[in-house]
Design a protein around this motif. Structure first.
Motif, PDB file in Angstrom:
ATOM      1  N   UNK A  25     -31.460  -4.945  -0.711  1.00  0.00           N
ATOM      2  CA  UNK A  25     -31.798  -6.357  -0.543  1.00  0.00           C
ATOM      3  C   UNK A  25     -30.753  -7.302  -1.106  1.00  0.00           C
ATOM      4  N   UNK A  26     -29.711  -6.795  -1.711  1.00  0.00           N
ATOM      5  CA  UNK A  26     -28.716  -7.653  -2.359  1.00  0.00           C
ATOM      6  C   UNK A  26     -27.431  -7.770  -1.570  1.00  0.00           C
ATOM      7  N   UNK A  27     -26.342  -7.828  -2.291  1.00  0.00           N
ATOM      8  CA  UNK A  27     -25.032  -8.036  -1.686  1.00  0.00           C
ATOM      9  C   UNK A  27     -24.655  -6.916  -0.721  1.00  0.00           C
ATOM     10  N   UNK A  28     -25.042  -5.689  -1.020  1.00  0.00           N
ATOM     11  CA  UNK A  28     -24.715  -4.578  -0.121  1.00  0.00           C
ATOM     12  C   UNK A  28     -25.373  -4.787   1.239  1.00  0.00           C
ATOM     13  N   UNK A  29     -26.595  -5.281   1.236  1.00  0.00           N
ATOM     14  CA  UNK A  29     -27.300  -5.537   2.493  1.00  0.00           C
ATOM     15  C   UNK A  29     -26.587  -6.631   3.288  1.00  0.00           C
ATOM     16  N   UNK A  30     -26.065  -7.643   2.605  1.00  0.00           N
ATOM     17  CA  UNK A  30     -25.326  -8.696   3.293  1.00  0.00           C
ATOM     18  C   UNK A  30     -24.030  -8.164   3.889  1.00  0.00           C
ATOM     19  N   UNK A  31     -23.333  -7.299   3.147  1.00  0.00           N
ATOM     20  CA  UNK A  31     -22.106  -6.691   3.671  1.00  0.00           C
ATOM     21  C   UNK A  31     -22.414  -5.857   4.913  1.00  0.00           C
ATOM     22  N   UNK A  32     -23.483  -5.077   4.843  1.00  0.00           N
ATOM     23  CA  UNK A  32     -23.885  -4.214   5.964  1.00  0.00           C
ATOM     24  C   UNK A  32     -24.218  -5.062   7.191  1.00  0.00           C
ATOM     25  N   UNK A  33     -24.954  -6.135   6.985  1.00  0.00           N
ATOM     26  CA  UNK A  33     -25.316  -7.026   8.092  1.00  0.00           C
ATOM     27  C   UNK A  33     -24.069  -7.649   8.709  1.00  0.00           C
ATOM     28  N   UNK A  34     -23.182  -8.144   7.860  1.00  0.00           N
ATOM     29  CA  UNK A  34     -21.944  -8.771   8.338  1.00  0.00           C
ATOM     30  C   UNK A  34     -21.117  -7.783   9.155  1.00  0.00           C
ATOM     31  N   UNK A  35     -20.929  -6.600   8.633  1.00  0.00           N
ATOM     32  CA  UNK A  35     -20.135  -5.592   9.329  1.00  0.00           C
ATOM     33  C   UNK A  35     -20.786  -5.199  10.647  1.00  0.00           C
ATOM     34  N   UNK A  36     -22.091  -5.028  10.644  1.00  0.00           N
ATOM     35  CA  UNK A  36     -22.800  -4.631  11.861  1.00  0.00           C
ATOM     36  C   UNK A  36     -22.687  -5.698  12.942  1.00  0.00           C
ATOM     37  N   UNK A  41     -20.298  -7.207  18.095  1.00  0.00           N
ATOM     38  CA  UNK A  41     -19.664  -8.214  18.946  1.00  0.00           C
ATOM     39  C   UNK A  41     -18.581  -7.600  19.829  1.00  0.00           C
ATOM     40  N   UNK A  42     -18.181  -6.381  19.523  1.00  0.00           N
ATOM     41  CA  UNK A  42     -17.244  -5.670  20.373  1.00  0.00           C
ATOM     42  C   UNK A  42     -15.777  -5.945  20.116  1.00  0.00           C
ATOM     43  N   UNK A  43     -15.465  -6.603  19.033  1.00  0.00           N
ATOM     44  CA  UNK A  43     -14.066  -6.883  18.708  1.00  0.00           C
ATOM     45  C   UNK A  43     -13.366  -5.665  18.132  1.00  0.00           C
ATOM     46  N   UNK A  44     -12.200  -5.890  17.653  1.00  0.00           N
ATOM     47  CA  UNK A  44     -11.401  -4.838  17.041  1.00  0.00           C
ATOM     48  C   UNK A  44     -12.042  -4.381  15.732  1.00  0.00           C
ATOM     49  N   UNK A  45     -11.934  -3.117  15.443  1.00  0.00           N
ATOM     50  CA  UNK A  45     -12.444  -2.580  14.184  1.00  0.00           C
ATOM     51  C   UNK A  45     -11.567  -3.021  13.018  1.00  0.00           C
ATOM     52  N   UNK A  46     -10.345  -3.427  13.313  1.00  0.00           N
ATOM     53  CA  UNK A  46      -9.410  -3.789  12.250  1.00  0.00           C
ATOM     54  C   UNK A  46      -9.884  -4.992  11.439  1.00  0.00           C
ATOM     55  N   UNK A  47     -10.399  -6.021  12.086  1.00  0.00           N
ATOM     56  CA  UNK A  47     -10.822  -7.233  11.376  1.00  0.00           C
ATOM     57  C   UNK A  47     -11.951  -6.970  10.379  1.00  0.00           C
ATOM     58  N   UNK A  48     -13.067  -6.353  10.800  1.00  0.00           N
ATOM     59  CA  UNK A  48     -14.121  -6.102   9.811  1.00  0.00           C
ATOM     60  C   UNK A  48     -13.684  -5.129   8.717  1.00  0.00           C
ATOM     61  N   UNK A  52     -13.789  -6.207   4.773  1.00  0.00           N
ATOM     62  CA  UNK A  52     -14.597  -5.468   3.804  1.00  0.00           C
ATOM     63  C   UNK A  52     -13.751  -4.735   2.770  1.00  0.00           C
ATOM     64  N   UNK A  53     -12.433  -4.787   2.930  1.00  0.00           N
ATOM     65  CA  UNK A  53     -11.548  -4.152   1.963  1.00  0.00           C
ATOM     66  C   UNK A  53     -11.402  -2.651   2.151  1.00  0.00           C
ATOM     67  N   UNK A  54     -11.681  -2.162   3.348  1.00  0.00           N
ATOM     68  CA  UNK A  54     -11.541  -0.733   3.621  1.00  0.00           C
ATOM     69  C   UNK A  54     -10.120  -0.442   4.069  1.00  0.00           C
ATOM     70  N   UNK A  59     -13.645   4.740   8.198  1.00  0.00           N
ATOM     71  CA  UNK A  59     -14.688   4.654   7.172  1.00  0.00           C
ATOM     72  C   UNK A  59     -15.673   3.542   7.528  1.00  0.00           C
ATOM     73  N   UNK A  60     -15.140   2.404   7.965  1.00  0.00           N
ATOM     74  CA  UNK A  60     -15.993   1.283   8.360  1.00  0.00           C
ATOM     75  C   UNK A  60     -16.907   1.697   9.502  1.00  0.00           C
ATOM     76  N   UNK A  61     -16.366   2.379  10.492  1.00  0.00           N
ATOM     77  CA  UNK A  61     -17.184   2.829  11.616  1.00  0.00           C
ATOM     78  C   UNK A  61     -18.261   3.809  11.175  1.00  0.00           C
ATOM     79  N   UNK A  62     -17.888   4.769  10.345  1.00  0.00           N
ATOM     80  CA  UNK A  62     -18.865   5.764   9.885  1.00  0.00           C
ATOM     81  C   UNK A  62     -19.968   5.130   9.054  1.00  0.00           C
TER      82      UNK A  62
END
Length: 66
Positions: A25-36, A41-48, A52-54, A59-62
């Protein structure tokens, strides 16, 4: 309020309605929502991934693509 480290920060608003901040319910949930949303949206995986600092876009995709 505590003055040292994130773990010592108190969150009076969620506590006042009986919600505890945690991984789901905290910051991790917000990061997950943002990344998802970015991935959906179908853009490049590079931007998210960079946002997220990956260092590895796979790793981001997984972690966030579901």
């Amino acid at each position: 309020m505590a003055s040292t480290g994130r773990s010592g920060i108190r969150h009076p608003a969620p506590a006042s309605v009986g919600t505890l901040l945690g991984r789901e319910t905290g910051m991790h949930a917000l990061r997950r929502c943002h990344a998802s949303v970015l991935l959906d949206a179908g853009g490049s995986i590079k931007a998210p991934s960079e946002c997220l600092g990956h260092h590895d876009p796979s790793f981001t995709l997984r972690t966030y693509a579901h």
